[in-house]
Design a protein around this motif. Sequence first.
Motif, PDB file in Angstrom:
ATOM      1  N   VAL A 113      -8.584 -19.162   1.881  1.00  0.00           N
ATOM      2  CA  VAL A 113      -7.303 -18.314   2.010  1.00  0.00           C
ATOM      3  C   VAL A 113      -6.739 -18.544   0.589  1.00  0.00           C
ATOM      4  O   VAL A 113      -6.846 -19.426  -0.201  1.00  0.00           O
ATOM      5  CB  VAL A 113      -6.429 -18.989   3.039  1.00  0.00           C
ATOM      6  CG1 VAL A 113      -7.095 -18.740   4.563  1.00  0.00           C
ATOM      7  CG2 VAL A 113      -6.231 -20.501   2.858  1.00  0.00           C
ATOM      8  N   SER A 114      -5.556 -17.517   0.327  1.00  0.00           N
ATOM      9  CA  SER A 114      -4.650 -17.790  -0.697  1.00  0.00           C
ATOM     10  C   SER A 114      -3.187 -17.860  -0.116  1.00  0.00           C
ATOM     11  O   SER A 114      -3.084 -17.405   1.000  1.00  0.00           O
ATOM     12  CB  SER A 114      -4.741 -16.482  -1.499  1.00  0.00           C
ATOM     13  OG  SER A 114      -4.498 -15.287  -1.099  1.00  0.00           O
ATOM     14  N   ILE A 115      -2.454 -18.171  -0.739  1.00  0.00           N
ATOM     15  CA  ILE A 115      -0.987 -18.623  -0.247  1.00  0.00           C
ATOM     16  C   ILE A 115      -0.090 -17.671  -1.143  1.00  0.00           C
ATOM     17  O   ILE A 115      -0.013 -17.783  -2.161  1.00  0.00           O
ATOM     18  CB  ILE A 115      -0.500 -19.930  -0.138  1.00  0.00           C
ATOM     19  CG1 ILE A 115      -1.411 -20.769   0.774  1.00  0.00           C
ATOM     20  CG2 ILE A 115       0.924 -20.207   0.360  1.00  0.00           C
ATOM     21  CD1 ILE A 115      -1.355 -22.168   0.608  1.00  0.00           C
ATOM     22  N   GLU A 116       0.799 -16.809  -0.469  1.00  0.00           N
ATOM     23  CA  GLU A 116       1.711 -16.253  -1.008  1.00  0.00           C
ATOM     24  C   GLU A 116       3.188 -16.318  -0.665  1.00  0.00           C
ATOM     25  O   GLU A 116       3.386 -16.964   0.498  1.00  0.00           O
ATOM     26  CB  GLU A 116       1.474 -14.597  -0.807  1.00  0.00           C
ATOM     27  CG  GLU A 116      -0.097 -14.260  -1.270  1.00  0.00           C
ATOM     28  CD  GLU A 116      -0.364 -12.885  -0.454  1.00  0.00           C
ATOM     29  OE1 GLU A 116       0.623 -12.353   0.392  1.00  0.00           O
ATOM     30  OE2 GLU A 116      -1.406 -12.364  -0.725  1.00  0.00           O
ATOM     31  N   GLY A 117       4.235 -16.242  -1.553  1.00  0.00           N
ATOM     32  CA  GLY A 117       5.624 -16.401  -0.960  1.00  0.00           C
ATOM     33  C   GLY A 117       6.331 -16.986  -2.149  1.00  0.00           C
ATOM     34  O   GLY A 117       6.070 -17.231  -3.346  1.00  0.00           O
TER      35      GLY A 117
END
Length: 242
Positions: A113-117
């Motif tokens: 997964v990748s994490i955005e925000g």
Amino acid sequence: ALYRITLARDPDEQELRMANEFLAAAHAASAAATRPTVALPVWRYGYGSFAADSNAISFTPLPHFTGKAWQGSQQFPDPAIAYTSLNASGGHPGNGPTQCTILRWVSPFAGTVSIEGEIKHESDKGDGVQARVVSSKSGVLGNWAAKNNKVATSVTTVDVAIGDTIDFVTDCGASQDHDSYQWRPRVRVTGSTSTEVKANFVWNASKEFDKSSANLLPTPTTDAWVQLAQVLFLSNEFAFVD
């Protein structure tokens, strides 16, 4: 062995066949009940501490849901954990390093997964907040400070297995004053070995916040052998002795 312990005899041929059919059905039902799917709530809302030397997270679920926020109790601020709370936009850490807010994502699949925000602290007062993303498998993935500004909190690639956690941890620094923050992380699938979870599927913490049962533990599945033992305990032969 169950028949001998419970009824002091061996099962006959029909009882043995029925017991095996019962066990097979119970095992199948248990497997179906625990199979992860994307429909399961993956977000948990809690508080606790982060140990920088060991990357260990102490996580306690926030027990009270108001309909808009998770917090310590119906009373706010809570007598024990003060302003510690999480809502759809972000939250507010409590007082000191043992009352960090922890938004927890629990992986329902195996892959990457990748994490955005971004984390946003709007007040020009206080000393701001500290944000960390911590993987149960890989440790600290990112560490950011925000004070009267907003900071991107992106992580490119994270390996996950079923049940792994990614924690979004926010602490108050030296003071909890003026520490309301906004943080709406998104977890995006970049690779998957599951037929149920496709690439580019996104879990959005803000949009999926209204799961008021998210902090409730799933109903435990009783072992099939325990179920069979209970059936024998409920039989007339066990209950009524001639």
